[in-house]
Design a protein around this motif. Sequence first.
Motif, PDB file in Angstrom:
ATOM      1  N   ALA A  31       0.838  -1.210   0.000  1.00 22.47           N
ATOM      2  CA  ALA A  31       0.000   0.000   0.000  1.00 22.47           C
ATOM      3  C   ALA A  31       0.868   1.253   0.000  1.00 22.47           C
ATOM      4  O   ALA A  31       0.541   2.241  -0.674  1.00 22.47           O
ATOM      5  N   ALA A  32       1.973   1.226   0.734  1.00 16.74           N
ATOM      6  CA  ALA A  32       2.874   2.382   0.781  1.00 16.74           C
ATOM      7  C   ALA A  32       3.456   2.671  -0.600  1.00 16.74           C
ATOM      8  O   ALA A  32       3.529   3.830  -1.027  1.00 16.74           O
ATOM      9  N   LEU A  73       7.258   6.245   1.293  1.00 17.13           N
ATOM     10  CA  LEU A  73       6.301   7.009   2.094  1.00 17.13           C
ATOM     11  C   LEU A  73       6.859   8.382   2.453  1.00 17.13           C
ATOM     12  O   LEU A  73       6.135   9.381   2.435  1.00 17.13           O
ATOM     13  N   ALA A 111       6.573  10.599  -0.391  1.00 14.77           N
ATOM     14  CA  ALA A 111       5.175  10.971  -0.614  1.00 14.77           C
ATOM     15  C   ALA A 111       4.679  11.951   0.452  1.00 14.77           C
ATOM     16  O   ALA A 111       3.494  12.245   0.510  1.00 14.77           O
ATOM     17  N   TRP A 169       0.707   4.140  -2.675  1.00 18.40           N
ATOM     18  CA  TRP A 169       0.423   5.504  -2.219  1.00 18.40           C
ATOM     19  C   TRP A 169       1.425   6.474  -2.845  1.00 18.40           C
ATOM     20  O   TRP A 169       1.049   7.523  -3.358  1.00 18.40           O
ATOM     21  N   TRP A 170       2.704   6.110  -2.787  1.00 15.45           N
ATOM     22  CA  TRP A 170       3.733   6.957  -3.376  1.00 15.45           C
ATOM     23  C   TRP A 170       3.463   7.178  -4.863  1.00 15.45           C
ATOM     24  O   TRP A 170       3.478   8.304  -5.341  1.00 15.45           O
ATOM     25  N   GLY A 172       2.002   3.876  -9.514  1.00 15.09           N
ATOM     26  CA  GLY A 172       1.096   3.390  -8.475  1.00 15.09           C
ATOM     27  C   GLY A 172       0.800   1.907  -8.580  1.00 15.09           C
ATOM     28  O   GLY A 172       0.534   1.248  -7.577  1.00 15.09           O
ATOM     29  N   HIS A 182       0.486   9.380  -5.766  1.00 13.46           N
ATOM     30  CA  HIS A 182       0.585  10.756  -5.285  1.00 13.46           C
ATOM     31  C   HIS A 182       1.786  11.500  -5.850  1.00 13.46           C
ATOM     32  O   HIS A 182       2.176  12.535  -5.322  1.00 13.46           O
ATOM     33  N   ARG A 193       4.987  11.519   3.841  1.00 11.27           N
ATOM     34  CA  ARG A 193       4.583  10.823   5.071  1.00 11.27           C
ATOM     35  C   ARG A 193       5.804  10.189   5.745  1.00 11.27           C
ATOM     36  O   ARG A 193       5.892   8.969   5.882  1.00 11.27           O
TER      37      ARG A 193
END
Length: 111
Positions: free
Chosen positions: A18-19, A81, A84, A22-23, A38, A26, A86
Amino acid sequence: MKAVLLTLAFLLELALLAAAGWWGFHLDAGLPVRLLAGIGAPLLIAVVWGVFCSPRAAVQLPAPAKYAVQAACFGAGGLLLAFAGRPLAGTVLVVLWAVNNALLRLLGNPA
C-alpha cells in the motif's frame, strides 16, 4: 504469541505494498505516470518478495540474505512514504517491521 506476530508480519507486508502504491499515485506527474508508478511499484515489490522472501519462494536464500532482501523492501517502502510526504508513517512501517522480525527470530521462526 507467534501467531499474532505472524499475522502482524502479513499485515505489514500488505502495508508495504500500500505504501508503494500511495507513493506512485501521489506523484506530482501526469496521470499515465501516476498509474504506472502506483501499480508498478507495488508489483515490483511483490515480485521481489515472492521470488526471494515468501514461504514458497522460487529462490531459496540463506537466512541472512533473505533478511537483507526483506530489509531492502521495507526500507524502500519507508523511503517511498517519506517521498510521498509521510515520513512518520514510513518510519513507523520500518520500525514495526524490524521489531516484529526481531521478535519472530527470538521465538525461533525460520526465515
